[in-house]
Scaffold this active site. Structure first.
Site, short mmCIF file in Angstrom:
data_model
loop_
_atom_site.label_atom_id
_atom_site.label_comp_id
_atom_site.label_asym_id
_atom_site.label_seq_id
_atom_site.Cartn_x
_atom_site.Cartn_y
_atom_site.Cartn_z
N ALA A 70 0.80 -1.34 0.08
CA ALA A 70 0.16 0.04 -0.13
C ALA A 70 0.96 1.35 -0.09
CB ALA A 70 -0.66 -0.08 1.24
N LYS A 71 0.57 2.29 -0.85
CA LYS A 71 1.39 3.55 -1.05
C LYS A 71 0.84 4.37 -0.06
CE LYS A 71 3.25 6.32 -4.76
NZ LYS A 71 4.83 6.21 -4.13
N ALA A 72 1.19 4.17 1.26
CA ALA A 72 0.43 5.07 2.13
C ALA A 72 1.58 6.21 2.83
CB ALA A 72 0.27 4.30 3.41
#
Ligand code: PPE
Length: 306
Positions: free
Chosen positions: A157-159
């Site tokens: 996840a590109k958080a």
């Protein structure tokens, strides 16, 4: 060119760049609860086009799903909004940053009552690690900071919160005189750069870490694997022990911002010839040929802006 443009798309409409503000009690500011994408729009011979737009939008929605964040727009709406933002700002080529975040609602870790907001900004952004880096390569250093373990902050996840770790890696690298860092995963195997995936060329084969080694499922990474296969270059996803970095014939970073950037040394040890290697050059060429429109877009990787 300056890091700005004229309009930002925010929650469904355009506002002037300088007015795109949030409340200091927004959940994301306190707890890192944002997700985002980095996308590039290129000026091709047939007009402006966005590279792998549906894949980036899918990854944005995947990141949202992992964090139980309901985006208040459909993928189709986000795609339209991105294209409109480029048009509205009259940019031929640009970097695109869609950002979804938990806004101002109730404070406390539980984010469920905070509104989810979505913004899209675009601005001109040249070569990430410098124009000459694309040809000369950069000096990199293995970071003392590890990537997060798979069951802590999921790298798939590109958080926003993940980038606290990236910031530590980047700042340490710069303080040590390197252009960029290389992070190992929690087990000590090679993961990726602070904002790039990493590839090795060893005995003519292309090697990169599997997704289980705390790497972002990079869209440039997947594009490079596809291009390599088409060029008849053997590709492998396998665990990479640290010392393999030093022994590689060629090394390079991939990313939307970094594109394909060669690495000429790691920890002051010269990699291969100490300059861009032939396999890196071939892959760079194949990549830039597509995004510049010089060869046919047989993969359907380009979405025309108009
Ligand atoms: N790993 C990380 C940690 C990462 O941030 C990126 C992109 C990649 C790999 C490559 O992924 P892709 O862009 O899909 O090929 N980093 C973005 C943000 C850079 C920044 O400084 O901000 C980017 O390149 O847009």
């Amino acid at each position: 060119m300056a890091f700005r443009s004229d309009f930002i798309w925010f929650d469904g409409g355009f506002i002037p760049w300088d007015e795109a503000k949030v409340h200091v009690l927004a959940h994301a500011l306190h707890y890192g609860s944002s997700i985002f994408e980095g996308i590039r729009c290129y000026e091709t011979t047939r007009g402006s086009a966005v590279f792998r737009l549906p894949e980036h939008i899918r990854r944005l929605f995947n990141s949202a799903k992992v964090y139980r964040m309901d985006l208040p727009f459909t993928p189709e709406q986000v795609e339209r909004a991105i294209l409109d933002t480029i048009l509205k700002n009259q940019l031929k080529s640009c970097y695109i940053r869609p950002l979804a975040f938990r806004g101002y609602g109730q404070l406390g870790v539980d984010p469920r009552t905070c509104p989810v907001q979505l913004a899209i900004a675009v601005w001109p952004w040249g070569a990430y690690l410098g124009e000459e880096a694309l040809e000369q390569g950069v000096d990199a250093g293995v970071s003392s900071w590890r990537r997060a373990a798979p069951d802590t902050y999921p790298s798939g996840a590109k958080a926003g919160g993940n980038y606290l770790n990236s910031g530590l890696i980047k700042m340490e690298a710069l303080a040590n005189g390197y252009a960029e860092g290389i992070a190992l995963d929690v087990f000590g195997n090679v993961a990726e750069g602070s904002g790039e995936n990493l590839f090795l060329v060893q005995d003519g084969a292309l090697v990169t870490a599997p997704l289980s080694n705390s790497v972002l499922p990079g869209i440039t990474r997947s594009s490079v694997i596809t291009l390599a296969q088409e060029l008849g270059i053997e590709t492998k996803e396998c665990v990479i022990p640290r010392e393999q970095l030093y022994l590689a014939d060629e090394l390079f970073y991939t990313g939307t911002a970094a594109e394909l950037t060669p690495i000429r040394s790691v920890d002051h040890i010269q990699i291969g010839s100490g300059r861009r290697g032939p396999v890196t050059a071939r892959l760079q060429q194949a990549f830039f040929n597509i995004v510049s429109g010089q060869v046919a877009d047989t993969h359907h990787w380009l979405t025309p802006v108009e």
